[in-house]
Design a protein around this motif. Sequence first.
Motif, PDB file in Angstrom:
ATOM      1  N   UNK A   1      49.490  -8.598 -20.692  1.00 20.39           N
ATOM      2  CA  UNK A   1      50.909  -8.432 -21.010  1.00 20.39           C
ATOM      3  C   UNK A   1      51.714  -7.880 -19.837  1.00 20.39           C
ATOM      4  N   UNK A   2      51.113  -7.897 -18.658  1.00 24.15           N
ATOM      5  CA  UNK A   2      51.880  -7.552 -17.457  1.00 24.15           C
ATOM      6  C   UNK A   2      51.797  -6.120 -16.994  1.00 24.15           C
ATOM      7  N   UNK A   3      50.921  -5.312 -17.612  1.00 20.62           N
ATOM      8  CA  UNK A   3      50.745  -3.923 -17.172  1.00 20.62           C
ATOM      9  C   UNK A   3      49.788  -3.915 -15.983  1.00 20.62           C
ATOM     10  N   UNK A   4      50.226  -3.360 -14.857  1.00 21.03           N
ATOM     11  CA  UNK A   4      49.410  -3.413 -13.636  1.00 21.03           C
ATOM     12  C   UNK A   4      48.986  -2.045 -13.117  1.00 21.03           C
ATOM     13  N   UNK A   5      49.472  -0.961 -13.731  1.00 21.45           N
ATOM     14  CA  UNK A   5      49.051   0.364 -13.299  1.00 21.45           C
ATOM     15  C   UNK A   5      48.990   1.311 -14.490  1.00 21.45           C
ATOM     16  N   UNK A   6      48.211   2.378 -14.333  1.00 20.64           N
ATOM     17  CA  UNK A   6      47.994   3.307 -15.451  1.00 20.64           C
ATOM     18  C   UNK A   6      47.653   4.697 -14.934  1.00 20.64           C
ATOM     19  N   UNK A   7      48.065   5.691 -15.695  1.00 23.28           N
ATOM     20  CA  UNK A   7      47.646   7.080 -15.460  1.00 23.28           C
ATOM     21  C   UNK A   7      46.890   7.558 -16.689  1.00 23.28           C
ATOM     22  N   UNK A   8      45.791   8.272 -16.442  1.00 16.99           N
ATOM     23  CA  UNK A   8      44.976   8.843 -17.508  1.00 16.99           C
ATOM     24  C   UNK A   8      44.989  10.362 -17.409  1.00 16.99           C
ATOM     25  N   UNK A   9      45.171  11.036 -18.537  1.00 21.92           N
ATOM     26  CA  UNK A   9      45.059  12.493 -18.531  1.00 21.92           C
ATOM     27  C   UNK A   9      43.632  12.876 -18.173  1.00 21.92           C
ATOM     28  N   UNK A  10      43.510  13.718 -17.146  1.00 19.88           N
ATOM     29  CA  UNK A  10      42.190  14.204 -16.736  1.00 19.88           C
ATOM     30  C   UNK A  10      41.929  15.594 -17.277  1.00 19.88           C
ATOM     31  N   UNK A  11      42.907  16.495 -17.096  1.00 14.08           N
ATOM     32  CA  UNK A  11      42.663  17.905 -17.384  1.00 14.08           C
ATOM     33  C   UNK A  11      43.890  18.586 -17.968  1.00 14.08           C
ATOM     34  N   UNK A  12      43.634  19.782 -18.486  1.00 16.66           N
ATOM     35  CA  UNK A  12      44.698  20.675 -18.963  1.00 16.66           C
ATOM     36  C   UNK A  12      44.247  22.098 -18.709  1.00 16.66           C
ATOM     37  N   UNK A  13      45.129  22.918 -18.166  1.00 13.18           N
ATOM     38  CA  UNK A  13      44.767  24.298 -17.874  1.00 13.18           C
ATOM     39  C   UNK A  13      43.605  24.382 -16.909  1.00 13.18           C
ATOM     40  N   UNK A  14      42.649  25.259 -17.209  1.00 23.36           N
ATOM     41  CA  UNK A  14      41.462  25.408 -16.353  1.00 23.36           C
ATOM     42  C   UNK A  14      40.163  25.279 -17.149  1.00 23.36           C
ATOM     43  N   UNK A  15      40.251  24.663 -18.340  1.00 25.71           N
ATOM     44  CA  UNK A  15      39.026  24.550 -19.141  1.00 25.71           C
ATOM     45  C   UNK A  15      38.898  23.235 -19.904  1.00 25.71           C
ATOM     46  N   UNK A  16      39.968  22.457 -19.977  1.00 26.50           N
ATOM     47  CA  UNK A  16      39.905  21.225 -20.771  1.00 26.50           C
ATOM     48  C   UNK A  16      39.819  20.003 -19.858  1.00 26.50           C
ATOM     49  N   UNK A  17      38.873  19.114 -20.165  1.00 29.76           N
ATOM     50  CA  UNK A  17      38.779  17.807 -19.516  1.00 29.76           C
ATOM     51  C   UNK A  17      38.758  16.751 -20.600  1.00 29.76           C
ATOM     52  N   UNK A  18      39.567  15.734 -20.447  1.00 29.13           N
ATOM     53  CA  UNK A  18      39.652  14.640 -21.403  1.00 29.13           C
ATOM     54  C   UNK A  18      38.272  13.996 -21.574  1.00 29.13           C
ATOM     55  N   UNK A  19      37.694  14.045 -22.777  1.00 29.91           N
ATOM     56  CA  UNK A  19      36.353  13.483 -22.971  1.00 29.91           C
ATOM     57  C   UNK A  19      36.307  11.966 -22.813  1.00 29.91           C
ATOM     58  N   UNK A  20      37.456  11.294 -22.851  1.00 30.17           N
ATOM     59  CA  UNK A  20      37.513   9.846 -22.667  1.00 30.17           C
ATOM     60  C   UNK A  20      37.946   9.462 -21.247  1.00 30.17           C
ATOM     61  N   UNK A  21      38.048  10.445 -20.374  1.00 30.84           N
ATOM     62  CA  UNK A  21      38.605  10.174 -19.049  1.00 30.84           C
ATOM     63  C   UNK A  21      37.827   9.105 -18.300  1.00 30.84           C
ATOM     64  N   UNK A  22      36.532   9.229 -18.224  1.00 32.70           N
ATOM     65  CA  UNK A  22      35.740   8.315 -17.403  1.00 32.70           C
ATOM     66  C   UNK A  22      35.904   6.868 -17.853  1.00 32.70           C
ATOM     67  N   UNK A  23      35.816   6.625 -19.154  1.00 37.66           N
ATOM     68  CA  UNK A  23      35.934   5.247 -19.620  1.00 37.66           C
ATOM     69  C   UNK A  23      37.366   4.732 -19.512  1.00 37.66           C
ATOM     70  N   UNK A  24      38.361   5.609 -19.691  1.00 34.30           N
ATOM     71  CA  UNK A  24      39.752   5.169 -19.554  1.00 34.30           C
ATOM     72  C   UNK A  24      40.105   4.898 -18.093  1.00 34.30           C
ATOM     73  N   UNK A  25      39.751   5.827 -17.242  1.00 31.87           N
ATOM     74  CA  UNK A  25      40.054   5.714 -15.809  1.00 31.87           C
ATOM     75  C   UNK A  25      39.298   4.528 -15.211  1.00 31.87           C
ATOM     76  N   UNK A  26      38.020   4.426 -15.556  1.00 31.58           N
ATOM     77  CA  UNK A  26      37.218   3.318 -15.066  1.00 31.58           C
ATOM     78  C   UNK A  26      37.623   1.992 -15.674  1.00 31.58           C
ATOM     79  N   UNK A  27      38.001   2.008 -16.948  1.00 28.72           N
ATOM     80  CA  UNK A  27      38.405   0.775 -17.615  1.00 28.72           C
ATOM     81  C   UNK A  27      39.643   0.159 -17.004  1.00 28.72           C
TER      82      UNK A  27
END
Length: 278
Positions: A94-120
């Motif tokens: 549908x024409x989307x060519x770039x993306x940003x994925x949430x990686x982190x928040x604060x100093x203790x949270x990491x998005x558990x889906x980051x690797x598959x979203x970022x890599x996907x």
Amino acid sequence: MRRSISAQHGRARRRLVASLTGLLALSSALTATPASAESIPERGTAYMGMGIMAHDGMAAGPDGSPPTTRAVHTEGVDVSSHQREVAWSTLWSNGVTWAYTKATEGTSYRNPYFDQQYGGAHDTGMIRGAYHFATPDSGSGTAQADYFVDHGGGWSGDGRTLPGALDIEWNPYGDSCYGKSKSGMVSWIRDFLNRYRSRTGRDAVVYTSTSWWSSCTGDYTGFGSNPLWVARYASTVGELPAGWSSYTMWQYTSSGQTVGDHDKFNGSADTLRQFADD
């Protein structure tokens, strides 16, 4: 005499009713959950634009379709753990060519889906980047920049990686400005941006809204050299935060197709690749 006794009984009944009413009110107050507490989300669940929608809402909001504009824009999206597994191929077709994925928040949270979203996104052919949801009340700017870089927010000059983005917006967990004064907020942002630059060699993108920037930094003008990602859910980008005369990206809707948050890069696909490679 009987009237006097009756009056006394009436007063006694009224005092008893008042006492019982007071006890019921006290019991209700002690057992009730404050409404404000019910509406506060769990730490780590924030996502890009969460505070924008709550405070700014839709200014003549679009229906999710791209805004009508004569400028050259390149379509993108931003995602977090809320999207879980993203249909990247559908977005790409549908024409989307770039993306940003949430990686982190604060100093203790990491998005558990980051690797598959970022890599996907990368595997589909998109240029992708990572963003950090800032919580200035839970750690210094320097510490949060380090955590971000160490958990997915780095940059490499491969032509496919966008510089990391600092998501600094209305606080979904409490005080709008995270309990900081305007000068304190400016110092926090400066610490984050300086640390990110020293760690990666790139200037971080600053994601924010004009209203939040005015309220919480006092219209500070000193970060104009950093790329701006402005949030405004409307058919035009509107007034920019103080210090910027142009924007690099624009989050224009939270109700787009496939993924809610859709964005425009202010330039062509070639310019986007150059931005990733700078």
